[in-house]
Design an enzyme around this catalytic site. Structure first.
Site, PDB file in Angstrom:
ATOM      1  N   GLY A   1       0.835  -1.197   0.000  1.00  0.00           N
ATOM      2  CA  GLY A   1       0.000   0.000   0.000  1.00  0.00           C
ATOM      3  C   GLY A   1       0.866   1.241   0.000  1.00  0.00           C
ATOM      4  O   GLY A   1       2.043   1.195  -0.406  1.00  0.00           O
TER       5      GLY A   1
ATOM      6  N   GLU B   1       5.727  -3.355   0.872  1.00  0.00           N
ATOM      7  CA  GLU B   1       5.677  -3.084  -0.574  1.00  0.00           C
ATOM      8  C   GLU B   1       4.932  -1.760  -0.733  1.00  0.00           C
ATOM      9  O   GLU B   1       3.699  -1.729  -0.664  1.00  0.00           O
ATOM     10  CB  GLU B   1       4.923  -4.207  -1.298  1.00  0.00           C
ATOM     11  CG  GLU B   1       5.517  -5.601  -1.125  1.00  0.00           C
ATOM     12  CD  GLU B   1       6.768  -5.826  -1.941  1.00  0.00           C
ATOM     13  OE1 GLU B   1       7.273  -4.865  -2.550  1.00  0.00           O
ATOM     14  OE2 GLU B   1       7.260  -6.966  -1.955  1.00  0.00           O
TER      15      GLU B   1
ATOM     16  N   CYS C   1       1.806   0.802  -9.004  1.00  0.00           N
ATOM     17  CA  CYS C   1       2.940   1.240  -8.170  1.00  0.00           C
ATOM     18  C   CYS C   1       4.202   1.415  -9.013  1.00  0.00           C
ATOM     19  O   CYS C   1       4.980   2.334  -8.776  1.00  0.00           O
ATOM     20  CB  CYS C   1       3.171   0.247  -7.046  1.00  0.00           C
ATOM     21  SG  CYS C   1       3.378  -1.445  -7.629  1.00  0.00           S
TER      22      CYS C   1
HETATM   23  P1  NAD Z   1      -3.441   2.464   1.276  1.00  0.00           P
HETATM   24  O1  NAD Z   1      -2.156   2.593   1.989  1.00  0.00           O
HETATM   25  O2  NAD Z   1      -4.424   3.559   1.383  1.00  0.00           O
HETATM   26  O3  NAD Z   1      -4.216   1.141   1.762  1.00  0.00           O
HETATM   27  C1  NAD Z   1      -3.619  -0.148   1.677  1.00  0.00           C
HETATM   28  C2  NAD Z   1      -4.318  -1.078   2.661  1.00  0.00           C
HETATM   29  O4  NAD Z   1      -4.009  -0.671   3.994  1.00  0.00           O
HETATM   30  C3  NAD Z   1      -5.835  -1.070   2.564  1.00  0.00           C
HETATM   31  O5  NAD Z   1      -6.319  -2.377   2.731  1.00  0.00           O
HETATM   32  C4  NAD Z   1      -6.236  -0.195   3.737  1.00  0.00           C
HETATM   33  O6  NAD Z   1      -7.534  -0.455   4.192  1.00  0.00           O
HETATM   34  C5  NAD Z   1      -5.197  -0.607   4.768  1.00  0.00           C
HETATM   35  N1  NAD Z   1      -4.965   0.334   5.863  1.00  0.00           N
HETATM   36  C6  NAD Z   1      -5.068   1.674   5.850  1.00  0.00           C
HETATM   37  N2  NAD Z   1      -4.705   2.182   7.064  1.00  0.00           N
HETATM   38  C7  NAD Z   1      -4.367   1.122   7.844  1.00  0.00           C
HETATM   39  C8  NAD Z   1      -3.897   0.984   9.188  1.00  0.00           C
HETATM   40  N3  NAD Z   1      -3.696   2.040   9.974  1.00  0.00           N
HETATM   41  N4  NAD Z   1      -3.644  -0.249   9.666  1.00  0.00           N
HETATM   42  C9  NAD Z   1      -3.822  -1.333   8.883  1.00  0.00           C
HETATM   43  N5  NAD Z   1      -4.270  -1.269   7.606  1.00  0.00           N
HETATM   44  C10 NAD Z   1      -4.531  -0.052   7.091  1.00  0.00           C
HETATM   45  O7  NAD Z   1      -3.072   2.170  -0.246  1.00  0.00           O
HETATM   46  P2  NAD Z   1      -4.072   2.110  -1.496  1.00  0.00           P
HETATM   47  O8  NAD Z   1      -4.537   3.482  -1.801  1.00  0.00           O
HETATM   48  O9  NAD Z   1      -5.066   1.025  -1.329  1.00  0.00           O
HETATM   49  O10 NAD Z   1      -3.048   1.618  -2.634  1.00  0.00           O
HETATM   50  C11 NAD Z   1      -2.239   2.485  -3.376  1.00  0.00           C
HETATM   51  C12 NAD Z   1      -0.823   2.512  -2.850  1.00  0.00           C
HETATM   52  O11 NAD Z   1      -0.274   1.216  -2.810  1.00  0.00           O
HETATM   53  C13 NAD Z   1       0.085   3.317  -3.770  1.00  0.00           C
HETATM   54  O12 NAD Z   1       0.961   4.102  -2.995  1.00  0.00           O
HETATM   55  C14 NAD Z   1       0.849   2.247  -4.514  1.00  0.00           C
HETATM   56  O13 NAD Z   1       2.088   2.651  -5.036  1.00  0.00           O
HETATM   57  C15 NAD Z   1       1.005   1.199  -3.456  1.00  0.00           C
HETATM   58  N6  NAD Z   1       1.255  -0.111  -4.051  1.00  0.00           N
HETATM   59  C16 NAD Z   1       2.496  -0.661  -3.924  1.00  0.00           C
HETATM   60  C17 NAD Z   1       2.778  -1.882  -4.529  1.00  0.00           C
HETATM   61  C18 NAD Z   1       4.137  -2.515  -4.434  1.00  0.00           C
HETATM   62  O14 NAD Z   1       4.272  -3.667  -4.843  1.00  0.00           O
HETATM   63  N7  NAD Z   1       5.153  -1.845  -3.930  1.00  0.00           N
HETATM   64  C19 NAD Z   1       1.781  -2.530  -5.249  1.00  0.00           C
HETATM   65  C20 NAD Z   1       0.527  -1.939  -5.349  1.00  0.00           C
HETATM   66  C21 NAD Z   1       0.268  -0.725  -4.745  1.00  0.00           C
END
Ligand code: NAD
Length: 513
Positions: free
Chosen positions: A213, A235, A269
């Protein structure tokens, strides 16, 4: 919890919410399933992973449509980046499990190899970590959690999945796939609800966290996980460069740049956000690229196969991208195409290309998670690498050239972990290769052997037939201490090779109490 289509803005389904007081019982169910799973003969576990791969492929249209409902992606992407990748990864996991030895004898180094002659040996045991918490993002709501779960399960773990609240239907579809393939009922449990992810990161019984995320959420999760010292794989976000050298195949690089920038409506990402083109071919590349971007069709890509670009996931995501476009304009960027919301009902933004953004501006070095790309010319390769590595993110990147050897040397100078010469984003689809970044893009690896190692505890077991006493045991006295001095100097110091100390070491070590 209700899921809404970002195309029609209408409800497309709902799931039950898990409350935090249910966590202890969920973890207990998960632990029981893990015990049941590892008790199965390895052959049966391999067969189940093969069945999972087959079922995932057979249901690619049915589950692909669920991805479309949750995210609005075109069908082509629902099939190739979600279902194909998942099915192929499950097959890779089956092969890995079939050949992986959970107990390995290790070759001791030559000095300690002498110990072998004295009746001593070492083995390594790889044990499943236990229960893995997988927290996943919305952008690849099947393939990201699915591949992480399949790896965790192949390594002998159970998994609790917390999918994004934007894509709850996809989370449920994954848990159902594992159940229908015949895995123990609670081996993969999916949970939803406000605060549930946060509570699970601190919950008793969680042995690993695999988080994918944003960088901001990653930092919060790391803090929570530190309460129980739970190891985490991070990640996180990216802001990738595509460096096009003057000897590149321009037509191919242009086509790749279009896909790399606007696949999944730019919510990737390792999507291309910073295109850098060597000045000799800059204008030709830019004009051909912008022309192709302008021709992309937006809309509902499930029934219309000619649609290439879907919506972004939510109103907030759309507003974030529109804000970034304004910031880019304020920083001096020129909009070559797009730059505004599309004239459609859902959260569609026209694919946007910004030229001439100063490389030290904040927006040039910020992840913009949507159909937004920048393009600049560069003089020489050192400059392109310097601009790339000045960014706090280091996830992916690509170099385009007709000289592959040179391309590999140049790209190795990037800080990122997922790199391609004359291709893009490809590594995620290869099961056996590690996936992950550094700096603000996180640490640790999923996929490949490195990914499996993060999901297991590693034990070293040294065993001794007990023929000799060790000279360093107590009580200390002059003789053994002199012997150790002689041994150290003979094995590693300037007396190296003078192994005469053995003569008086062995009788001493054989001395019985
Ligand atoms: P996000 O960080 O908003 O959410 C990711 C997950 O974390 C969701 O399931 C969310 O509900 C959960 N979450 C949020 N706050 C939390 C907390 N305090 N405790 C536990 N869980 C929590 O990300 P998003 O908007 O869903 O995804 C986009 C981001 O993910 C972008 O920054 C993207 O680059 C990144 N991403 C990285 C990769 C990689 O392989 N490096 C792959 C895909 C996406």
């Amino acid at each position: 919890m209700v899921s809404y289509s970002p195309i029609t803005l209408e409800e497309v389904g709902s799931v039950d919410i898990t409350t935090t007081d249910m966590i202890p019982a969920i973890v207990e169910r998960s632990k029981k399933a893990q015990q049941e799973w590892v008790a199965l003969p390895k052959k049966e576990r391999v067969e189940l992973l093969r069945k999972l791969s087959k079922l995932t492929a057979d249901r690619c249209e049915e589950i692909g449509e669920i991805v479309h409902k949750d995210t609005g992606k075109p069908k082509a992407e629902c099939i190739n980046t979600e279902m194909f990748v998942s099915s192929s990864y499950a097959s890779y996991c089956a092969d890995w499990l079939q050949s992986f030895k959970f107990t390995k004898k290790i070759r001791m180094d030559p000095i300690h190899g002498m110990l072998k002659l004295m009746g001593r040996s070492s083995v390594i045991n790889y044990k499943p970590a236990g229960t893995v918490l997988c927290i996943s993002p919305y952008n690849f709501p099947i393939s990201i959690p699915f591949t992480e779960i399949a790896a965790a399960v192949a390594a002998g773990n159970s998994v609790i999945l917390k999918p994004s609240s934007n894509t709850p239907l996809c989370g449920e579809a994954i848990a159902e796939l594992f159940r229908d393939a015949g895995f123990p009922k609670d081996l993969v449990i999916c949970v939803h609800g406000p605060g549930i992810g946060d509570a699970l990161t601190k919950a008793e019984g969680i042995n690993r966290i695999v988080f994918t995320g944003s960088t901001e959420t990653g930092k919060t999760i790391m803090k929570s996980a530190s309460e129980r010292l739970v190891p985490v794989t991070m990640e996180l976000g990216g802001c990738d460069s595509m460096i096009v050298l003057k000897d590149a195949d321009i037509g191919r690089a242009v086509r790749a740049a279009v896909w790399g920038s606007f696949a999944n409506s730019g919510q990737v990402c390792v999507g291309v956000q910073r295109i850098m083109v060597q000045k000799e071919i800059y204008e030709e590349f830019r004009d051909r690229y912008v022309e192709k971007v302008k021709s992309l069709k937006l809309g509902d890509g499930w029934d219309d196969p000619d649609v290439s670009v879907g919506p972004v996931i939510s109103e907030k995501a759309m507003n974030d991208v529109l804000d970034a476009i304004e910031k880019a304009k304020e920083a001096g960027g020129k909009i070559l195409c797009g730059g505004k919301r599309a004239d459609l009902k859902g959260y569609f933004i026209e694919p946007t290309v910004v030229e001439g953004l100063p490389v030290d501006s904040e927006i040039y070095n910020t992840e913009v998670f949507g159909p937004f790309t920048t393009i600049i010319p560069f003089e020489d390769e050192d400059e392109a690498i310097r601009i790339t590595n000045a960014c706090s993110y280091a996830l992916g990147g690509s170099v385009w050239t007709s000289d592959l050897k040179h391309g590999r040397e140049l790209i190795a100078r990037m800080d990122s972990g997922n790199l391609d010469v004359n291709n893009l984003i490809y590594g995620f689809g290869i099961g056996s290769t590690p996936w992950g970044g550094s700096k603000d893009s996180g640490f640790g690896r999923s996929h490949g052997d490195s990914g499996f190692l993060e999901l297991m505890e590693i034990q070293h077991i040294h065993s001794d037939k007990g023929r000799y006493h060790d000279p360093w045991w107590m009580p200390y006295s002059k003789g053994p201490t002199e012997l150790q001095t002689e041994m150290t100097q003979s094995l590693f110091g300037s007396r190296k090779g003078k192994l005469g100390f053995f003569k008086h070491a062995l009788p001493f070590m054989r001395k019985k109490d």
